[in-house]
Write a protein that holds these residues in place. Structure first.
Motif, PDB file in Angstrom:
ATOM      1  N   VAL A 152       5.649  60.460  56.602  1.00  0.00           N
ATOM      2  CA  VAL A 152       6.078  59.878  55.531  1.00  0.00           C
ATOM      3  C   VAL A 152       5.818  58.146  55.631  1.00  0.00           C
ATOM      4  CG1 VAL A 152       7.692  59.366  53.760  1.00  0.00           C
ATOM      5  CG2 VAL A 152       7.425  61.550  54.429  1.00  0.00           C
ATOM      6  N   GLY A 153       6.510  57.848  56.856  1.00  0.00           N
ATOM      7  CA  GLY A 153       6.570  56.497  57.106  1.00  0.00           C
ATOM      8  C   GLY A 153       5.321  56.025  57.435  1.00  0.00           C
ATOM      9  N   PHE A 154       4.804  56.209  58.541  1.00  0.00           N
ATOM     10  CA  PHE A 154       3.478  55.675  59.202  1.00  0.00           C
ATOM     11  C   PHE A 154       2.212  55.862  58.508  1.00  0.00           C
ATOM     12  CE2 PHE A 154      -0.036  55.596  62.216  1.00  0.00           C
ATOM     13  CZ  PHE A 154       0.019  54.490  62.492  1.00  0.00           C
ATOM     14  N   VAL A 155       2.066  57.397  58.359  1.00  0.00           N
ATOM     15  CA  VAL A 155       0.738  57.938  57.777  1.00  0.00           C
ATOM     16  C   VAL A 155       0.740  57.461  56.359  1.00  0.00           C
ATOM     17  CG1 VAL A 155      -0.577  59.813  57.319  1.00  0.00           C
ATOM     18  CG2 VAL A 155       0.604  59.578  59.349  1.00  0.00           C
ATOM     19  N   LEU A 156       1.811  57.960  55.637  1.00  0.00           N
ATOM     20  CA  LEU A 156       1.581  57.783  54.218  1.00  0.00           C
ATOM     21  C   LEU A 156       1.743  56.054  54.059  1.00  0.00           C
ATOM     22  CD1 LEU A 156       1.828  58.751  51.221  1.00  0.00           C
ATOM     23  CD2 LEU A 156       4.056  58.700  51.369  1.00  0.00           C
ATOM     24  N   GLY A 157       2.305  55.458  54.651  1.00  0.00           N
ATOM     25  CA  GLY A 157       2.386  53.779  54.621  1.00  0.00           C
ATOM     26  C   GLY A 157       1.030  53.167  54.655  1.00  0.00           C
ATOM     27  N   GLN A 158       0.188  53.808  55.791  1.00  0.00           N
ATOM     28  CA  GLN A 158      -1.137  53.299  56.120  1.00  0.00           C
ATOM     29  C   GLN A 158      -2.019  53.730  54.905  1.00  0.00           C
ATOM     30  OE1 GLN A 158      -2.414  51.939  59.341  1.00  0.00           O
ATOM     31  NE2 GLN A 158      -0.388  51.327  59.006  1.00  0.00           N
ATOM     32  N   LEU A 159      -1.752  54.766  54.350  1.00  0.00           N
ATOM     33  CA  LEU A 159      -2.731  55.193  53.360  1.00  0.00           C
ATOM     34  C   LEU A 159      -2.574  54.450  52.072  1.00  0.00           C
ATOM     35  CD1 LEU A 159      -2.653  59.055  53.704  1.00  0.00           C
ATOM     36  CD2 LEU A 159      -4.488  57.517  54.271  1.00  0.00           C
ATOM     37  N   LEU A 160      -1.157  54.270  51.673  1.00  0.00           N
ATOM     38  CA  LEU A 160      -1.175  53.523  50.413  1.00  0.00           C
ATOM     39  C   LEU A 160      -1.344  52.080  50.774  1.00  0.00           C
ATOM     40  CD1 LEU A 160       2.660  54.827  49.466  1.00  0.00           C
ATOM     41  CD2 LEU A 160       0.544  55.273  48.412  1.00  0.00           C
TER      42      LEU A 160
END
Length: 297
Positions: free
Chosen positions: A23-31
């Motif tokens: 949620v933090g790293f991967v989703l943050g990168q995508l958003l």
């Protein structure tokens, strides 16, 4: 010692690390990548050639850093919520942030980079193209100094800080807390354009060197401020003073290096890293034997 011991605080469950990563790293990168993807879609190109995308290179650099800002924000919130660890507990396990160490490491690494560049230019000036354009360079100075340290600080915070604490809590080994985050750091850069241009096994030793160096000084110094300073200084220096056609930092830097020798660059980086390490070791009088000690409460 109090830095790695944060991984023994009773909040070191594996599912929490998985949630922070997903949620933090991967989703943050995508958003954070959505604005870049929008402009890439508008231009019909998926490269990091911002000129080909019809974008100002400085604006392109901002787009590149946005994913790190978003990941930083989400990871900070999740780590604070799930692990009850504030920013400084991840940085050095205390309530005090050691700014003097950030500036010292940044200064030492900057001096080494200046010496390296002057030496390279003196022996092969034909390999450099002077391209200073004040209209582009002055905004670059602002963007580089304000935003690049956010990107590098996030990488140190999540890898040499949070992830190293988790590894230490699991394995009780300081050496494993150096090596595993360092390897992950290298692999996260595996899709950089310079890796594609020159080959995985040719370029990756450079990232492994950085990963090992930053991890080692973080463990010996009981915190990541030195790594934060050196990492930020390295990327800001390259953004402002030296670029090349294969670099991930496509900026209007003062100089463009026309031909790259990645093997020679790796050897140079190893030499600079050794000098940097021993300057810090002398300054802070580290006890190398601490690396053999188990991580315990």
């Amino acid at each position: 010692m109090r830095f790695l011991e944060q991984g023994l605080d009773g909040n070191n469950q594996a599912w929490k690390y998985i949630l922070v990563i997903v949620v933090g790293f991967v989703l943050g990168q995508l958003l954070g990548a959505l604005p870049f993807l929008y402009y890439a879609g508008q231009s019909g190109t998926q490269t990091l050639d911002f000129v080909a995308m019809g974008l100002d290179p400085n604006f392109g650099l901002v787009l590149m850093i946005l994913p790190f800002i978003m990941s930083f924000l989400l990871c900070y919130i999740l780590i604070k919520w799930l692990h009850r660890r504030g920013f400084q507990q991840v940085v050095n396990g205390s309530d005090n942030f050691r700014w003097t160490k950030v500036w010292y490491a940044a200064g030492v690494w900057s001096v080494l980079m200046v010496v390296y560049l002057l030496f390279e230019y003196s022996i092969n000036s034909e390999n450099f193209m002077f391209q200073l354009n004040w209209a582009s360079f002055l905004p670059l100075v602002v963007v580089a100094i304000l935003l690049i340290p956010i990107q590098t600080t996030f990488e140190e915070y999540i890898l040499r800080g949070y992830f190293a604490q988790g590894i230490a809590g699991l394995t009780k080994s300081r050496w494993v807390a150096v090596l595993v985050p360092g390897l992950v750091f290298a692999l996260l850069h595996a899709f950089n354009p310079e890796v594609e241009a020159h080959g995985f096994w040719v370029v990756m030793p450079q990232y492994i060197t950085f990963g090992f160096l930053f991890g080692l000084i973080a463990i010996l110094d009981d915190g990541i401020e030195l790594a934060m300073g050196a990492h930020a200084a390295n990327n800001v220096f390259l953004a402002l003073f030296l670029t090349n056609k294969d670099s991930v930092l496509q900026t209007p830097a003062i100089l463009e290096q026309l031909e790259i020798n990645p093997i020679r660059d790796t050897i140079t980086l190893i030499v600079l890293s050794i000098v940097f390490f021993f300057v810090l070791k002398k300054k802070y009088d580290w006890n190398m034997a601490i690396l053999k000690d188990k991580v315990t409460v």
